[in-house]
Design a protein around this motif. Structure first.
Motif, mmCIF file in Angstrom:
data_model
loop_
_atom_site.group_PDB
_atom_site.id
_atom_site.type_symbol
_atom_site.label_atom_id
_atom_site.label_comp_id
_atom_site.label_asym_id
_atom_site.label_seq_id
_atom_site.Cartn_x
_atom_site.Cartn_y
_atom_site.Cartn_z
ATOM 1 N N GLU A 1 37.537 39.525 42.452
ATOM 2 C CA GLU A 1 38.694 38.639 42.305
ATOM 3 C C GLU A 1 38.838 38.058 40.896
ATOM 4 N N ILE A 2 37.849 38.322 40.054
ATOM 5 C CA ILE A 2 37.942 37.858 38.676
ATOM 6 C C ILE A 2 38.982 38.705 37.942
ATOM 7 N N ILE B 1 37.842 32.072 43.211
ATOM 8 C CA ILE B 1 37.027 33.282 43.150
ATOM 9 C C ILE B 1 35.915 33.194 44.195
#
Length: 267
Positions: free
Chosen positions: A15-16, A10
């Motif tokens: 992007e989590i 991440i």
């Protein structure tokens, strides 16, 4: 059954994985989020938010490494589907713990204090008999328990010592380790991956189903969990035991045994 781990790097918030994506991960797989660059500083805040949103998941924010590990815990449905299995495990646990405690007492020639077994077994420490062997079992008196491990099968069980002659208290961590180490239960009908966290969920669900129930202990502000279908025994409270000692002209908190001192705490 072994677990596999998905590792995701991440570098930015976007992007989590979404909550829906995380919730869809099966119990056989864990998720590791590795935080990079400047987003590392937000790891703890993100972890706390995930803990609030992911009920039924274990969310572990690593103390030193820039990572968060996420695992789905055993579900209520899985526990309910296997309630008879867990109930039988609890009955077996109680029977074996009681059997081993009395075998140990018999071997060592000691008489168990029926109101407060901890007082009896604490004496083993001063006699350098805190650990040893009995038949195929190694034993070790520690904290509120006497632990046993079978030399041949590697089965492990912890017999509680602060519930009078009730030896079936199901500490969540000790209970799941007992289940996983007991040969006759394997292969398990349902996987247990997180000994403590899954154990808590098993106990709580079995309590709600009426299969387990809470009991008081000899120690103030301490309770246990036992299988409901059992032959019940009387458990005296800390106050009742103190009164007995006063009647015998023994000041309980200053008697030869002090459980707080035994576990390294001042009281």
């Amino acid at each position: 059954m072994e677990r596999t781990t998905n590792i995701i790097s991440i570098s930015k918030i976007e992007e989590i994985p979404t909550l829906e994506t995380i919730k869809s991960i099966p119990r056989e797989r864990t998720l590791k989020l590795v935080f990079e660059n400047e987003i590392k500083s937000k790891r703890k805040t993100i972890g706390e938010n995930l803990k609030k949103e992911l009920n039924g998941f274990l969310v572990a924010v690593h103390t030193f490494e820039p990572e968060i590990n996420i695992a789905k815990l055993i579900t209520d449905e899985e526990i309910e589907d296997n309630k008879l299995f867990f109930e039988q495990c609890a009955k077996d646990y109680r029977d074996l713990a009681e059997e081993l405690i009395f075998k140990l007492a018999d071997k060592l020639g000691i008489i168990i204090n029926q109101d407060y077994p901890m007082m009896t077994f604490n004496e083993l420490k001063s006699d350098k008999k805190q650990m040893g062997k009995i038949e195929n079992w190694k034993y070790f008196v520690h904290g509120f328990h006497c632990g046993f491990e079978n030399n041949k099968t590697a089965q492990i069980i912890e017999a509680p010592l602060v519930f009078g002659l009730e030896f079936g208290d199901l500490d969540p961590y000790f209970f799941t380790r007992y289940i996983k180490s007991t040969p006759k239960y394997n292969p398990l009908p349902i996987a247990i991956f997180e000994d403590y966290a899954d154990g808590i969920r098993i106990n709580e669900k079995m309590l709600s189903l009426g299969k387990f129930e809470r009991i008081s202990s000899n120690v103030g502000n301490h309770y246990g969990i036992v299988v409901t279908d059992r032959q019940k025994v009387e458990i005296k409270s800390f106050e009742e035991i103190s009164k007995i000692h006063e009647q015998q002209n023994i000041k309980f908190e200053e008697s030869k045994f002090n459980f707080w001192k035994f576990i390294g705490l001042k009281k």
